[in-house]
Design a protein around this motif. Structure first.
Motif, short mmCIF file in Angstrom:
data_model
loop_
_atom_site.label_atom_id
_atom_site.label_comp_id
_atom_site.label_asym_id
_atom_site.label_seq_id
_atom_site.Cartn_x
_atom_site.Cartn_y
_atom_site.Cartn_z
N LEU A 179 0.99 -1.17 2.58
CA LEU A 179 2.31 -1.42 1.99
C LEU A 179 3.38 -0.82 2.90
CD1 LEU A 179 4.39 -1.89 -0.38
CD2 LEU A 179 3.65 0.35 -1.25
N ARG A 181 6.34 1.12 2.85
CA ARG A 181 6.96 2.00 1.85
C ARG A 181 8.45 2.17 2.09
NH1 ARG A 181 2.73 6.96 0.68
NH2 ARG A 181 0.84 5.68 0.78
N GLU A 188 5.61 0.16 -5.11
CA GLU A 188 4.91 1.39 -4.72
C GLU A 188 4.14 1.97 -5.89
OE1 GLU A 188 7.26 4.16 -2.40
OE2 GLU A 188 8.11 2.48 -1.28
N SER A 192 0.13 2.56 -6.00
CA SER A 192 -0.24 3.96 -5.73
C SER A 192 -1.69 4.14 -6.14
CB SER A 192 0.66 4.93 -6.49
OG SER A 192 0.34 4.88 -7.85
N ASP A 200 -0.54 3.29 5.51
CA ASP A 200 0.80 2.69 5.42
C ASP A 200 1.67 3.09 6.61
OD1 ASP A 200 0.01 1.51 3.12
OD2 ASP A 200 1.16 2.80 1.77
#
Ligand code: GLY
Ligand code: MN
Ligand code: MN
Length: 483
Positions: A179, A181, A188, A192, A200
């Motif tokens: 991902l 971020r 997110e 998680s 990431d």
């Protein structure tokens, strides 16, 4: 008559302001608003001009992370106060990979037998029947028409889905995920526990490095950004008074007008620094006055509608003529810039242009007696010149003014220049007004000259060459524009 308030309030109803004037919706009004609207669907849209490039960029990403889900959000607007957001700008990586700039959108690359299947998740048009177009906080009546998903598919050249189901979709994915971020807290949160900080970070760094070498669409954008910025500088010269002070804010606003008309925005806060303000590298308060006799340091860039920015600085004598000492400092900076630009070529170390420019500045400072009794080489090694040169001599340029900022050091500042890279060369000399170590006549003088340089197959091209640089050419340009 008492107001009949509809009990059917769409999910996500625009939050009523505490002191908003309109309290509720009658069933009659709700029914009235639901009908009487024309079909405005657009067919046969041409793909965005960069669609072929975005497909190739996604393919490069896919090849680097086989078998993994890859998630790149566009981001969400930030609150300025209460229900007023700052203007939204999509994350550069999302724009790079899709050509799209929609708020809240998410690009998802799903692993497939051969590579990945890419899809864009976007907010579609608002439903007229259930009232969301005017009663929902994201309704089109408030924010303007969006594309239908079918329209977005034609424009972007990839499957598009309603972003309102992306969280549920991502919550169910199986397999490794990476991902980008920092842009979408909701994405997110749902991922998680599925992603790792190291994974990431590796993804973010790869995305940054993917943008080091520009393709032809990007070079054309940067060329346009430089041309529009040159027009913005000309606008500024036309409002710069020769016998009355000009507010730095007027200069900022004049440039911003050009940026908004020809592009999306200014690519970064404009530095409109007159007189001693020019010795502050990031002078963006812009609350002073440019007076005849001052130098004006203008560092500004138009960001194009596809989000590429120029980053150009010129230091101009407000009166139209440099004083002898202003010219002396200016010529030293120009010599350093020429040395830096000459060092930009394919196969050169990235650092070479910085070293060439800084060495030239150190030689001038030594010749002026400012580096003490040491040989210039020794003073240079000790960095004594840096009291007056302060910053690095440049950086990569593209979608971000400080582009590719999280690339690995070995791929960037310790790397090698390649055709298609675009960087700034921006040496400066800054003599603070309270610097007792320099002759009084230097104090309060700040000069930076910044151009945007494309590395070509056999050397370089100055994309911002339309703006004059030599002191004589600057003076002639000021005289011509002021008639
Ligand atoms: N204006 C920002 C920079 O020159 O890096
Ligand atoms: Mn700049
Ligand atoms: Mn710069």
């Amino acid at each position: 008559m008492a107001e009949h308030v509809s009990p059917e309030v769409p999910a996500g109803e625009r939050k009523a302001r505490k002191n908003g004037l309109i309290a509720g919706v009658s069933e009659e009004l709700a029914a009235n608003m639901a009908q009487g609207w024309a079909d405005t669907e657009q067919y046969d849209l041409e793909p965005l001009p960069q669609a072929a490039h975005t497909a190739r960029r996604r393919a490069a990403l896919s090849a680097r992370f086989p078998g993994e889900w890859l998630v790149v959000p566009a981001g969400r607007s930030k609150v300025r106060a209460n229900d007023i957001p700052y203007p939204f700008r999509a994350s550069s990586d999302y724009a790079y990979l899709t050509g799209d700039q929609s708020e809240e959108a998410v690009l998802v690359l799903e692993p497939a037998a051969a590579g990945h299947r890419a899809s864009a998740h976007l907010l579609p048009r608002s439903d007229r029947g259930n009232g969301e177009f005017w009663r929902d906080q994201r309704g089109e009546l408030w924010d303007g028409r969006r594309n239908t998903l079918a329209e977005s598919e034609q424009l972007l050249g990839l499957p598009c889905h309603d972003v309102r189901s992306v969280l549920e979709h991502l919550g169910r994915v199986a397999g490794p995920v990476r991902l980008l971020r920092g842009y979408d807290p909701e994405v997110e949160a749902v991922l998680s526990g599925r992603v790792t900080a190291e994974g990431d970070e590796e993804f973010r760094v790869f995305l940054s490095e993917l943008r080091l070498v520009k393709d032809e669409f990007e070079i054309a954008e940067l060329r346009f950004a430089c041309a529009a910025t040159a027009r913005g500088f000309e606008d500024v010269v036309r409002v710069l008074g020769t016998d009355t002070p000009t507010p730095e804010r007027r200069i900022e606003g004049t440039f911003w007008t050009r940026a908004r008309i020809e592009g999306n925005d200014s690519g970064y806060p404009s530095v409109c620094a007159a007189g001693p303000h020019a010795t502050t590298l990031h002078w963006v308060r812009n609350d002073g006055q440019a007076r005849p006799g001052d130098l004006l340091l203008l560092d500004a860039g138009v960001e194009t509608k596809h989000l590429y920015t120029a980053d150009i600085t010129r230091t101009l004598p407000v009166s139209g003529r440099f004083t002898p000492v202003q010219r002396k400092v200016y010529e030293a900076v120009l010599a350093a810039q020429e040395a830096g630009i000459a060092a930009v070529k394919p196969g050169a170390a990235f650092r070479d242009f910085h070293l060439a420019a800084q060495r030239t500045l150190a030689e001038h400072l030594a010749a002026w007696g400012l580096l003490g009794d040491r040989p210039v080489e020794e003073a240079f090694e000790l960095g004594l010149h840096r009291r007056w040169t302060l910053s690095g001599t440049g950086h990569m340029l593209g979608l971000d003014v400080h582009d590719c900022a999280v690339a690995r050091t070995e791929a960037y500042v310790d790397g090698t220049l390649e055709p298609g890279m675009v960087l700034t060369v921006e040496p400066g000399l800054y003599f603070q007004p309270d610097d007792l170590t320099v002759p009084e006549e230097y104090r309060g003088i700040g000069v930076r000259i910044e151009d945007d340089i494309l590395v070509t197959a056999d050397g370089r091209e100055n994309l911002s060459a339309a703006l004059p640089r030599s002191p004589d050419a600057v003076e002639a340009w000021l005289a011509r524009l002021r008639g």
